[in-house]
Design an enzyme around this catalytic site. Sequence first.
Site, PDB file in Angstrom:
ATOM      1  N   SER A  40       0.811  -1.218   0.000  1.00 14.29           N
ATOM      2  CA  SER A  40       0.000   0.000   0.000  1.00 14.29           C
ATOM      3  C   SER A  40       0.845   1.269   0.000  1.00 14.29           C
ATOM      4  O   SER A  40       0.401   2.309  -0.489  1.00 14.29           O
ATOM      5  CB  SER A  40      -0.925   0.009   1.226  1.00 14.29           C
ATOM      6  OG  SER A  40      -0.169  -0.014   2.425  1.00 14.29           O
ATOM      7  N   ASP A 326      -1.733   8.019   8.496  1.00 13.75           N
ATOM      8  CA  ASP A 326      -1.962   7.377   9.784  1.00 13.75           C
ATOM      9  C   ASP A 326      -0.594   6.882  10.243  1.00 13.75           C
ATOM     10  O   ASP A 326       0.398   7.076   9.549  1.00 13.75           O
ATOM     11  CB  ASP A 326      -3.013   6.255   9.697  1.00 13.75           C
ATOM     12  CG  ASP A 326      -2.636   5.161   8.705  1.00 13.75           C
ATOM     13  OD1 ASP A 326      -1.458   4.746   8.667  1.00 13.75           O
ATOM     14  OD2 ASP A 326      -3.519   4.695   7.958  1.00 13.75           O
ATOM     15  N   HIS A 329       1.284   4.826   7.524  1.00 15.18           N
ATOM     16  CA  HIS A 329       1.340   5.234   6.118  1.00 15.18           C
ATOM     17  C   HIS A 329       1.814   6.680   5.990  1.00 15.18           C
ATOM     18  O   HIS A 329       1.221   7.579   6.589  1.00 15.18           O
ATOM     19  CB  HIS A 329      -0.032   5.090   5.448  1.00 15.18           C
ATOM     20  CG  HIS A 329      -0.494   3.681   5.338  1.00 15.18           C
ATOM     21  ND1 HIS A 329      -1.253   3.068   6.319  1.00 15.18           N
ATOM     22  CD2 HIS A 329      -0.280   2.743   4.380  1.00 15.18           C
ATOM     23  CE1 HIS A 329      -1.502   1.821   5.968  1.00 15.18           C
ATOM     24  NE2 HIS A 329      -0.930   1.593   4.798  1.00 15.18           N
TER      25      HIS A 329
END
Length: 424
Positions: A40, A326, A329
Amino acid sequence: MFLLPRFVLVSCIIGSLGFDNPPTNVVSHLNGDWFLFGDSRSDCNHVVNTNPRNYSYMDLNPALCDSGKISSKAGNSIFRSFHFTDFYNYTGEGQQIIFYEGVNFTPYHAFKCTTSGSNDIWMQNKGLFYTQVYKNMAVYRSLTFVNVPYVYNGSAQSTALCKSGSLVLNNPAYIAREANFGDYYYKVEADFYLSGCDEYIVPLCIFNGKFLSNTKYYDDSQYYFNKDTGVIYGLNSTETITTGFDFNCHYLVLPSGNYLAISNELLLTVPTKAICLNKRKDFTPVQVVDSRWNNARQSDNMTAVACQPPYCYFRNSTTNYVGVYDINHGDAGFTSILSGLLYDSPCFSQQGVFRYDNVSSVWPLYPYGRCPTAADINNPDVPICVYDPLPLILLGILLGVAVIIIVVLLLYFMVDNGTRLHDA
């Protein structure tokens, strides 16, 4: 010969002006022939599908999203796709390969095959798997997944014996016990086929311990037999423990061919997926960026264990991962490491990437590319340049040989000329 002092003088002047050219903690590339595998933190498609499109979710610079040089999937990893039903077909090709994934299978997920199993064994499996991937991608351009077809002549089907949480193992597949067998003391076989790739990474796994079923203990025994070459690969359970063991995997690099999977005891396992390795290349070390959680979650160091020179360079941040989107990330340190993908660099080493190929204050360890001349550049009141003595020694030897040759030639012509005058 007269240029050497000038070169040293110019280099000293450069040193006095503060030119150092240290190795930088980034991943980069020599040219445009590179590829990145990720999750991700480099999955541009995942960001595009969020609302709003917040690129702070990634550690990758969004300018690289349209490069066509990235294969990434949020929530996944190459190891996870290799073993489990949660699958993404990682596919990519390049001379210079970079990996920034692995965090989606860590002790945080606490996977183990059975309730009495061991996640430590799965961390060991992860390290062994990535060792094979990194070593082989230093000599192959292309990585993708392929399905492995197999033929089992019995009536039993594959069974989801090994599962934990949302993760269900399907590579290798377990073939259930035939109904007419009263226990697991039997021999059974299945054919499988590898074709279309130069080589393949396939799993060979056993329960290394005493496996209990209906008051009986079993020793796992699994073999792969290459029917074309006669080579056999095998594992037998050697441990006497009855709890705390799990599915130990070895990762074989096999050629195309016709194979036989053989079980002498317990359940038959047969590979269903393989890493497809294609297009041999000149040796080019891969680059691996540490893939870990914020400290609030437990991570592992298996990609670091797997990434060893000379086939691999490992890059890591010195601080805790703290994202801006967050906590997991958009970390500034890892964003900085990936920023090296925005430009070409001439030299790679264990210590880092060198931006210039002239001189450096650091001797490159395990260098690759056009690397700088070794030099220790200091900046006291009077700059001192201490160069690696080996090139100077070699230059001195060459100059000495040249002088000897010139002297011999002069003596030869002088003697020859004197002989001619005497004869006249």
